[in-house]
Design a protein around this motif. Structure first.
Motif, mmCIF file in Angstrom:
data_model
loop_
_atom_site.group_PDB
_atom_site.id
_atom_site.type_symbol
_atom_site.label_atom_id
_atom_site.label_comp_id
_atom_site.label_asym_id
_atom_site.label_seq_id
_atom_site.Cartn_x
_atom_site.Cartn_y
_atom_site.Cartn_z
ATOM 1 N N GLN A 1 55.680 63.020 43.959
ATOM 2 C CA GLN A 1 56.866 63.278 44.779
ATOM 3 C C GLN A 1 56.486 63.920 46.110
ATOM 4 O O GLN A 1 56.906 63.474 47.168
ATOM 5 N N GLN A 2 55.661 64.972 46.050
ATOM 6 C CA GLN A 2 55.281 65.629 47.304
ATOM 7 C C GLN A 2 54.397 64.726 48.161
ATOM 8 O O GLN A 2 54.547 64.684 49.386
ATOM 9 N N PHE A 3 53.490 63.987 47.534
ATOM 10 C CA PHE A 3 52.597 63.103 48.283
ATOM 11 C C PHE A 3 53.391 62.027 49.022
ATOM 12 O O PHE A 3 53.210 61.823 50.229
ATOM 13 N N SER A 4 54.279 61.330 48.321
ATOM 14 C CA SER A 4 55.045 60.260 48.959
ATOM 15 C C SER A 4 55.975 60.814 50.034
ATOM 16 O O SER A 4 56.169 60.186 51.079
ATOM 17 N N ALA A 5 56.532 62.008 49.822
ATOM 18 C CA ALA A 5 57.395 62.629 50.838
ATOM 19 C C ALA A 5 56.604 62.937 52.101
ATOM 20 O O ALA A 5 57.080 62.695 53.220
ATOM 21 N N ILE A 6 55.387 63.450 51.951
ATOM 22 C CA ILE A 6 54.545 63.782 53.109
ATOM 23 C C ILE A 6 54.140 62.517 53.849
ATOM 24 O O ILE A 6 54.266 62.428 55.065
ATOM 25 N N LEU A 7 53.641 61.520 53.118
ATOM 26 C CA LEU A 7 53.165 60.308 53.765
ATOM 27 C C LEU A 7 54.286 59.527 54.427
ATOM 28 O O LEU A 7 54.049 58.794 55.384
ATOM 29 N N SER A 8 55.511 59.703 53.948
ATOM 30 C CA SER A 8 56.655 58.970 54.496
ATOM 31 C C SER A 8 57.445 59.760 55.526
ATOM 32 O O SER A 8 58.312 59.203 56.198
ATOM 33 N N ALA A 9 57.198 61.056 55.670
ATOM 34 C CA ALA A 9 58.036 61.930 56.507
ATOM 35 C C ALA A 9 58.019 61.547 57.980
ATOM 36 O O ALA A 9 59.069 61.489 58.614
ATOM 37 N N GLY A 10 56.845 61.349 58.557
ATOM 38 C CA GLY A 10 56.770 60.954 59.955
ATOM 39 C C GLY A 10 56.645 62.083 60.956
ATOM 40 O O GLY A 10 56.371 61.841 62.125
ATOM 41 N N SER A 11 56.848 63.315 60.529
ATOM 42 C CA SER A 11 56.694 64.444 61.450
ATOM 43 C C SER A 11 56.514 65.740 60.670
ATOM 44 O O SER A 11 56.944 65.853 59.519
ATOM 45 N N ARG A 12 55.919 66.712 61.338
ATOM 46 C CA ARG A 12 55.746 68.036 60.731
ATOM 47 C C ARG A 12 57.105 68.641 60.404
ATOM 48 O O ARG A 12 57.307 69.206 59.333
ATOM 49 N N LYS A 13 58.053 68.498 61.330
ATOM 50 C CA LYS A 13 59.387 69.059 61.127
ATOM 51 C C LYS A 13 60.050 68.468 59.880
ATOM 52 O O LYS A 13 60.669 69.189 59.099
ATOM 53 N N SER A 14 59.892 67.172 59.672
ATOM 54 C CA SER A 14 60.460 66.528 58.485
ATOM 55 C C SER A 14 59.845 67.068 57.200
ATOM 56 O O SER A 14 60.533 67.267 56.209
#
Length: 187
Positions: A145-158
């Motif tokens: 969950q955390q890995f996919s959220a990070i790789l998909s976020a697109g920005s530090r703020k996200s």
């Protein structure tokens, strides 16, 4: 039969192919930390970058360590799969670094470089299961969950919005974020 191929390969060559490197379910969660792994890795990156900028092409290459990958049966219509027998912490960290670098490039309007990073973190094209198959590395169940959220976020703020800081009642300091999130934010 076991076929062992023990060649030194540039790390990006592993991520160039349309492949999903899977961490087996029995492997431990992501455990690397700032002091023992992220800082030394960052120092190695900085040293190699400085050598390159100075034109020191004769400098020795950086050996990241051995990685053992096992080819998995993959139907013709699916993304090639390999199981990570050894090297999951390094491969995961490199993916987190590339995501952080990609997002930093985007924040500085370096879209071409950001797209280049995307090529090394995400698979593209036809996929039987794009939700999972799009990732070059697929961690163990507890970290997905955390890995996919990070790789998909697109920005530090996200990433910071998806994983806000929390403080327990009467605590002086904030609780740490999940380890992968801390790695991404460090890089």
């Amino acid at each position: 039969d076991l076929l062992v191929n023990a060649n030194a390969v540039p790390i990006l060559a592993i991520f160039e192919k349309k492949v999903r490197l899977e961490v087996p379910l029995f492997q431990r969660q992501y455990v690397w930390n700032r002091e023992h792994q992220w800082e030394p890795l960052w120092e190695d990156f900085a040293r190699k970058f400085a050598e390159h900028i100075e034109g020191r092409m004769d400098a020795p290459v950086h050996f990241l360590g051995a990685m053992v990958l096992d080819q998995k049966y993959t139907p013709t219509t699916h993304v090639e799969r390999r199981q990570i027998i050894d090297g999951q912490q390094r491969l995961t960290t490199l993916q987190l670094f590339l995501a952080a670098f990609r997002d930093c490039c985007r924040s500085q309007a370096c879209e071409d470089l950001a797209k280049e990073c995307d090529m090394f973190t995400l698979n593209t094209g036809m996929m039987a299961n794009p939700v999972v198959d799009k990732f070059k590395v697929w961690p163990t169940q507890a970290d997905r969950q955390q890995f996919s959220a990070i790789l998909s976020a697109g920005s530090r703020k996200s990433v910071e919005t998806a994983f806000p800081l929390h403080r327990r009642k009467y605590a002086r300091a904030f609780d740490p974020r999940p380890r992968m999130v801390e790695a991404y934010l460090y890089f």
